[in-house]
Design a protein around this motif. Structure first.
Motif, PDB file in Angstrom:
ATOM      1  N   PHE A  71      49.409  51.605  36.247  1.00 11.76           N
ATOM      2  CA  PHE A  71      49.136  50.273  35.554  1.00 11.76           C
ATOM      3  C   PHE A  71      48.217  50.215  34.027  1.00 11.76           C
ATOM      4  N   LEU A  72      48.621  49.298  33.173  1.00 10.32           N
ATOM      5  CA  LEU A  72      47.702  49.518  31.713  1.00 10.32           C
ATOM      6  C   LEU A  72      46.558  48.059  32.654  1.00 10.32           C
ATOM      7  N   LEU A  73      45.559  47.867  32.568  1.00  5.25           N
ATOM      8  CA  LEU A  73      44.864  47.591  31.884  1.00  5.25           C
ATOM      9  C   LEU A  73      43.957  47.155  31.325  1.00  5.25           C
ATOM     10  N   SER A  74      43.683  45.809  30.992  1.00  8.32           N
ATOM     11  CA  SER A  74      42.893  44.897  29.940  1.00  8.32           C
ATOM     12  C   SER A  74      42.721  45.915  29.186  1.00  8.32           C
TER      13      SER A  74
ATOM     14  N   PRO B 223      50.100  45.219  34.583  1.00  8.04           N
ATOM     15  CA  PRO B 223      50.390  43.311  35.227  1.00  8.04           C
ATOM     16  C   PRO B 223      49.439  42.388  34.599  1.00  8.04           C
ATOM     17  N   GLY B 224      48.548  42.661  34.119  1.00  8.52           N
ATOM     18  CA  GLY B 224      47.633  41.206  33.620  1.00  8.52           C
ATOM     19  C   GLY B 224      48.114  40.323  32.661  1.00  8.52           C
ATOM     20  N   SER B 225      47.483  39.587  32.546  1.00  5.06           N
ATOM     21  CA  SER B 225      47.359  38.441  31.128  1.00  5.06           C
ATOM     22  C   SER B 225      47.249  38.406  30.083  1.00  5.06           C
TER      23      SER B 225
ATOM     24  N   ASP C  58      39.242  36.114  39.497  1.00  5.10           N
ATOM     25  CA  ASP C  58      40.150  36.932  40.935  1.00  5.10           C
ATOM     26  C   ASP C  58      38.829  38.296  41.310  1.00  5.10           C
ATOM     27  N   VAL C  59      39.101  38.925  39.866  1.00  5.76           N
ATOM     28  CA  VAL C  59      38.425  40.506  39.466  1.00  5.76           C
ATOM     29  C   VAL C  59      37.164  40.469  38.677  1.00  5.76           C
ATOM     30  N   VAL C  60      36.461  41.292  39.216  1.00  2.00           N
ATOM     31  CA  VAL C  60      35.619  41.332  37.826  1.00  2.00           C
ATOM     32  C   VAL C  60      36.208  43.437  37.555  1.00  2.00           C
ATOM     33  N   THR C  61      36.016  43.943  37.036  1.00  7.89           N
ATOM     34  CA  THR C  61      36.591  45.211  36.176  1.00  7.89           C
ATOM     35  C   THR C  61      35.198  45.701  35.502  1.00  7.89           C
ATOM     36  N   THR C  62      34.935  44.979  34.203  1.00  6.34           N
ATOM     37  CA  THR C  62      34.163  45.037  33.114  1.00  6.34           C
ATOM     38  C   THR C  62      33.550  43.681  32.525  1.00  6.34           C
ATOM     39  N   GLY C  63      33.453  42.475  33.160  1.00  2.00           N
ATOM     40  CA  GLY C  63      33.692  41.695  32.641  1.00  2.00           C
ATOM     41  C   GLY C  63      33.716  40.776  31.414  1.00  2.00           C
ATOM     42  N   LYS C  64      34.832  41.253  30.653  1.00  2.19           N
ATOM     43  CA  LYS C  64      35.224  40.986  29.402  1.00  2.19           C
ATOM     44  C   LYS C  64      35.510  39.290  29.574  1.00  2.19           C
TER      45      LYS C  64
END
Length: 186
Positions: A17-20, A179-181, A111-117
């Motif tokens: 997966f390519l993350l934001s 998969p992200g928006s 829904d998900v916190v990764t970097t908090g962007k």
């Protein structure tokens, strides 16, 4: 229990997966798959509601898209107002007549916190309107570093991430999926 519900609803994906953030990962929490089942979403988010029920919260703010249903469901369970921020011309904003009043205590929902962007884009909007952000509530906390606000989650997932030029999944030829928006340039 929460991870089992993610797996049961198809929300915990395996692949490439390519993350934001621009990083790659082998797993992805696609919580929209969980949120399509209101009873299961309510069950998972009740764990978050339990953690935040004693906080002084005036309003829940969910950044679009992932935080909207989370804000609504937590707002329902806590008896609080729930609104959302959204991107207009790729800039997070508060629209649709929503307001945050000076001094209101705001809990951001994701829904998900990764970097908090997305959360911090919303913090900027909230603070400009005079609100005070007291934390972030989410289904999955997969943050890779301290983000500077308390995070209240139903579960913590440690998902491996890779720099694009040092990704073992790329070397194996596994197709990359975004998969992200969020729109971003590679």
């Amino acid at each position: 229990m929460s991870v089992e519900i993610l797996k049961e609803t198809g929300a915990l994906l395996e692949g490439h997966f390519l993350l934001s953030s621009g990083l790659h990962s082998n797993r992805y929490a696609q919580n929209a798959k969980l949120l399509q089942y209101p009873d299961k979403a309510a069950q998972v988010l009740s764990m978050v509601a339990e953690k935040v029920k004693d906080l002084d919260i005036d309003v829940l703010v969910g950044p679009a898209m992932g935080g909207i249903i989370v804000a609504y469901e937590l707002g329902r369970q806590l008896g609080k107002r729930a609104i959302f921020t959204e991107r207009e011309n790729n800039v997070m904003t508060l629209r649709r007549g929503f307001e945050i009043h000076k001094g209101e205590k705001v809990l951001i929902t994701e829904d998900v916190v990764t970097t908090g962007k997305s959360s911090f884009e919303s913090v900027k909007v909230i603070e400009e309107m005079g609100g005070e952000v007291i934390g972030i509530a989410c289904i999955v906390d997969r943050s890779v570093k301290e983000i500077g606000l308390p995070v209240y989650s139903a579960m913590r997932l440690d998902i491996q991430t890779y720099e694009p030029d040092n990704c073992p999944l790329c070397r194996q030829g596994i197709p990359l999926v975004k998969p992200g928006s969020r729109k971003f340039s590679k």
